[in-house]
Motif scaffolding. Sequence first.
Motif, PDB file in Angstrom:
ATOM      1  N   PRO A 100      48.261 -30.478  31.969  1.00 14.52           N
ATOM      2  CA  PRO A 100      47.607 -29.927  30.780  1.00 14.52           C
ATOM      3  C   PRO A 100      46.088 -29.875  30.868  1.00 14.52           C
ATOM      4  N   TYR A 118      42.124 -28.954  40.806  1.00 16.85           N
ATOM      5  CA  TYR A 118      41.311 -27.765  40.609  1.00 16.85           C
ATOM      6  C   TYR A 118      40.304 -28.024  39.487  1.00 16.85           C
ATOM      7  N   GLN A 136      52.900 -23.479  42.375  1.00 21.79           N
ATOM      8  CA  GLN A 136      52.397 -24.767  41.930  1.00 21.79           C
ATOM      9  C   GLN A 136      52.602 -24.909  40.429  1.00 21.79           C
ATOM     10  N   GLN A 185      38.193 -25.524  36.602  1.00 19.25           N
ATOM     11  CA  GLN A 185      38.183 -24.178  36.032  1.00 19.25           C
ATOM     12  C   GLN A 185      36.920 -23.987  35.230  1.00 19.25           C
ATOM     13  N   PHE A 189      42.229 -29.509  36.404  1.00 14.19           N
ATOM     14  CA  PHE A 189      43.677 -29.412  36.393  1.00 14.19           C
ATOM     15  C   PHE A 189      44.256 -30.030  37.660  1.00 14.19           C
ATOM     16  N   PHE A 213      51.289 -26.934  36.983  1.00 13.05           N
ATOM     17  CA  PHE A 213      50.043 -27.526  36.527  1.00 13.05           C
ATOM     18  C   PHE A 213      50.224 -28.509  35.384  1.00 13.05           C
ATOM     19  N   GLY A 218      34.027 -17.546  34.698  1.00 13.09           N
ATOM     20  CA  GLY A 218      33.489 -16.678  35.734  1.00 13.09           C
ATOM     21  C   GLY A 218      33.895 -17.045  37.145  1.00 13.09           C
ATOM     22  N   HIS A 219      34.527 -18.207  37.309  1.00  4.89           N
ATOM     23  CA  HIS A 219      34.915 -18.644  38.655  1.00  4.89           C
ATOM     24  C   HIS A 219      36.413 -18.772  38.836  1.00  4.89           C
ATOM     25  N   GLY A 220      37.147 -18.788  37.778  1.00  2.00           N
ATOM     26  CA  GLY A 220      38.568 -19.010  37.942  1.00  2.00           C
ATOM     27  C   GLY A 220      38.847 -20.430  38.383  1.00  2.00           C
ATOM     28  N   LEU A 221      40.018 -20.660  38.883  1.00  2.00           N
ATOM     29  CA  LEU A 221      40.416 -21.975  39.359  1.00  2.00           C
ATOM     30  C   LEU A 221      39.967 -22.153  40.808  1.00  2.00           C
ATOM     31  N   TYR A 244      43.320 -31.547  47.972  1.00  2.00           N
ATOM     32  CA  TYR A 244      44.759 -31.537  47.884  1.00  2.00           C
ATOM     33  C   TYR A 244      45.326 -32.627  48.798  1.00  2.00           C
TER      34      TYR A 244
END
Lengths: 112, 113
Positions: free
Chosen positions: B106, B35, B102, B37, B90, B104, B40-43, B48
């Motif tokens: 660090p 992902y 899930q 981050q 991440f 994560f 304003g967009h999040g993850l 995958y």
Amino acid sequence: EDQVTQSPEALRLQEGESSSLNCSYTVSGLRGLFWYRQDPGKGPEFLFTLYSAGEEKEKERLKATLTKKESFLHITAPKPEDSATYLCAVHVTNFGNEKLTFGTGTRLTIIP
Amino acid sequence: DAGITQSPRYKITETGRQVTLMCHQTWSHSYMFWYRQDLGHGLRLIYYSAAADITDKGEVPDGYVVSRSKTENFPLTLESATRSQTSVYFCASKMDGSSYEQYFGPGTRLTVT
């Protein structure tokens, strides 16, 4: 399109002042809703999974609830160490493609 | 220690350079995820993998390449870094079974100048 909206964006509370964080979602094929805690400079830490409306989960001062349209993270008598960003995510299935869709989080600050 | 580790934790690179972010997990989870981050967009899911040698695109795969020759490793490569790829990355993994929670790592803070 699947959407997850968290509110408020930021929340400041006095120590001991209870409140709730909201996660509303518009998705099809919901298979679960997740809450995570994220401290600055760290990865998200898993808190809860909720699968069906009416379900509740608790951990220390946190309680998560789920309805058909939203989830709440209730925090009771918070302490400064509860300060973090809380993320909500939904697990959806779309034509066999499974994924988590995250909200942008609520930044919680607990003032001593 | 068991869990997910990412390296490097911080990286500064120049536009146009290739950079690889590493992810290693000790749980033997079949699924692994990358992902980014951003404010304003999040993850947002980049790529995958469901198992070794099986990878698939996520929401924002352009400009990224992944490989998974071993179950425990899932490197992410930016073939020619751009400033828009400045972000925190991440890695996550998921245990086998029906639960989709899930776990994560660090994170790696990448700055492209």
